[in-house]
Design a protein around this motif. Structure first.
Motif, PDB file in Angstrom:
ATOM      1  N   UNK A  28      32.576  80.882-113.362  1.00  0.00           N
ATOM      2  CA  UNK A  28      32.620  79.438-113.239  1.00  0.00           C
ATOM      3  C   UNK A  28      31.289  78.869-113.721  1.00  0.00           C
ATOM      4  N   UNK A  29      31.365  77.860-114.586  1.00  0.00           N
ATOM      5  CA  UNK A  29      30.186  77.224-115.174  1.00  0.00           C
ATOM      6  C   UNK A  29      30.221  75.738-114.860  1.00  0.00           C
ATOM      7  N   UNK A  30      29.050  75.174-114.544  1.00  0.00           N
ATOM      8  CA  UNK A  30      28.929  73.736-114.341  1.00  0.00           C
ATOM      9  C   UNK A  30      28.174  73.148-115.513  1.00  0.00           C
ATOM     10  N   UNK A  31      28.820  72.238-116.228  1.00  0.00           N
ATOM     11  CA  UNK A  31      28.250  71.566-117.388  1.00  0.00           C
ATOM     12  C   UNK A  31      27.911  70.115-117.030  1.00  0.00           C
ATOM     13  N   UNK A  32      26.747  69.666-117.453  1.00  0.00           N
ATOM     14  CA  UNK A  32      26.394  68.248-117.338  1.00  0.00           C
ATOM     15  C   UNK A  32      26.306  67.723-118.759  1.00  0.00           C
ATOM     16  N   UNK A  33      27.235  66.838-119.120  1.00  0.00           N
ATOM     17  CA  UNK A  33      27.324  66.325-120.481  1.00  0.00           C
ATOM     18  C   UNK A  33      26.580  64.991-120.537  1.00  0.00           C
ATOM     19  N   UNK A  34      25.413  65.004-121.175  1.00  0.00           N
ATOM     20  CA  UNK A  34      24.628  63.780-121.313  1.00  0.00           C
ATOM     21  C   UNK A  34      23.594  63.944-122.406  1.00  0.00           C
ATOM     22  N   UNK A  35      23.218  62.808-122.994  1.00  0.00           N
ATOM     23  CA  UNK A  35      22.115  62.771-123.959  1.00  0.00           C
ATOM     24  C   UNK A  35      20.956  61.968-123.375  1.00  0.00           C
ATOM     25  N   UNK A  60      24.419  69.637-121.753  1.00  0.00           N
ATOM     26  CA  UNK A  60      24.852  69.625-123.150  1.00  0.00           C
ATOM     27  C   UNK A  60      25.070  68.187-123.609  1.00  0.00           C
ATOM     28  N   UNK A  61      24.857  67.950-124.890  1.00  0.00           N
ATOM     29  CA  UNK A  61      25.043  66.616-125.459  1.00  0.00           C
ATOM     30  C   UNK A  61      26.486  66.366-125.878  1.00  0.00           C
ATOM     31  N   UNK A  62      27.237  67.425-126.108  1.00  0.00           N
ATOM     32  CA  UNK A  62      28.611  67.299-126.590  1.00  0.00           C
ATOM     33  C   UNK A  62      29.458  68.376-125.935  1.00  0.00           C
ATOM     34  N   UNK A  63      30.653  68.004-125.496  1.00  0.00           N
ATOM     35  CA  UNK A  63      31.561  68.959-124.858  1.00  0.00           C
ATOM     36  C   UNK A  63      32.667  69.362-125.819  1.00  0.00           C
ATOM     37  N   UNK A  64      32.863  70.666-125.962  1.00  0.00           N
ATOM     38  CA  UNK A  64      34.023  71.190-126.667  1.00  0.00           C
ATOM     39  C   UNK A  64      35.020  71.615-125.591  1.00  0.00           C
ATOM     40  N   UNK A  65      36.071  70.828-125.358  1.00  0.00           N
ATOM     41  CA  UNK A  65      37.004  71.146-124.270  1.00  0.00           C
ATOM     42  C   UNK A  65      37.624  72.530-124.382  1.00  0.00           C
ATOM     43  N   UNK A  66      37.704  73.082-125.595  1.00  0.00           N
ATOM     44  CA  UNK A  66      38.287  74.410-125.769  1.00  0.00           C
ATOM     45  C   UNK A  66      37.442  75.500-125.102  1.00  0.00           C
ATOM     46  N   UNK A  67      36.203  75.194-124.767  1.00  0.00           N
ATOM     47  CA  UNK A  67      35.333  76.173-124.105  1.00  0.00           C
ATOM     48  C   UNK A  67      35.489  76.161-122.584  1.00  0.00           C
ATOM     49  N   UNK A  68      36.192  75.179-122.048  1.00  0.00           N
ATOM     50  CA  UNK A  68      36.351  75.067-120.601  1.00  0.00           C
ATOM     51  C   UNK A  68      37.366  76.092-120.114  1.00  0.00           C
ATOM     52  N   UNK A  69      36.978  76.764-119.034  1.00  0.00           N
ATOM     53  CA  UNK A  69      37.857  77.742-118.408  1.00  0.00           C
ATOM     54  C   UNK A  69      38.213  77.268-117.006  1.00  0.00           C
ATOM     55  N   UNK A  70      39.294  77.804-116.480  1.00  0.00           N
ATOM     56  CA  UNK A  70      39.733  77.442-115.142  1.00  0.00           C
ATOM     57  C   UNK A  70      38.590  77.648-114.148  1.00  0.00           C
ATOM     58  N   UNK A  71      38.348  76.626-113.329  1.00  0.00           N
ATOM     59  CA  UNK A  71      37.285  76.692-112.339  1.00  0.00           C
ATOM     60  C   UNK A  71      35.970  76.100-112.788  1.00  0.00           C
ATOM     61  N   UNK A  93      42.936  72.348-118.714  1.00  0.00           N
ATOM     62  CA  UNK A  93      42.449  73.725-118.843  1.00  0.00           C
ATOM     63  C   UNK A  93      42.029  74.309-117.486  1.00  0.00           C
ATOM     64  N   UNK A  94      42.244  73.548-116.409  1.00  0.00           N
ATOM     65  CA  UNK A  94      41.920  74.050-115.075  1.00  0.00           C
ATOM     66  C   UNK A  94      40.515  73.729-114.617  1.00  0.00           C
ATOM     67  N   UNK A  95      39.830  72.866-115.374  1.00  0.00           N
ATOM     68  CA  UNK A  95      38.487  72.454-114.983  1.00  0.00           C
ATOM     69  C   UNK A  95      38.523  71.281-114.027  1.00  0.00           C
ATOM     70  N   UNK A  96      37.395  71.024-113.400  1.00  0.00           N
ATOM     71  CA  UNK A  96      37.243  69.866-112.521  1.00  0.00           C
ATOM     72  C   UNK A  96      36.269  68.909-113.186  1.00  0.00           C
ATOM     73  N   UNK A  97      36.564  67.604-113.089  1.00  0.00           N
ATOM     74  CA  UNK A  97      35.728  66.593-113.730  1.00  0.00           C
ATOM     75  C   UNK A  97      35.153  65.640-112.697  1.00  0.00           C
TER      76      UNK A  97
END
Length: 96
Positions: free
Chosen positions: A1-8, A27-38, A56-60
């Motif tokens: 499980x990875x937590x991403x903060x998308x901001x510039x 990260x400045x840009x999110x590629x949704x295809x990299x998101x995994x469940x959880x 994709x099973x991610x939480x936003x």
């Protein structure tokens, strides 16, 4: 499980640090295809990307704030974010 903060925005990164928010990657840009469940995604994203994260099973978690009209369009500091009531709100979005 990875937590991403998308901001510039440096102010948002500082705000998150002040809140003790634990993130694995800013990260400045999110590629949704990299998101995994959880996975957890934090930011202010377009609705279609949020739907892809959720599918994709991610939480936003949306970084929500109540910005005054005169503050729109300018870079906000961490103090500004606090002043405008920055908070994380979880959303689940599905395309219909």
């Amino acid at each position: 499980m990875t937590t991403y903060f998308v901001t510039r925005h440096p102010g948002a990164v500082e705000w998150a640090a002040r809140q003790g928010l634990a993130v694995d990657a800013v990260i400045a840009h999110l590629d949704p295809d990299e998101i995994q469940s959880g996975d957890v995604v934090i930011g202010t994203l377009p609705i279609h990307l949020v739907a892809q994260v959720c599918a994709r099973g991610g939480r936003y978690y949306n970084l929500s704030l109540d910005v005054s009209l005169d503050a729109r369009g300018r870079e906000l500091s961490a103090d500004d974010l606090i002043r405008y009531g920055a908070r994380l709100e979880e959303y689940h979005v599905a395309r219909v």
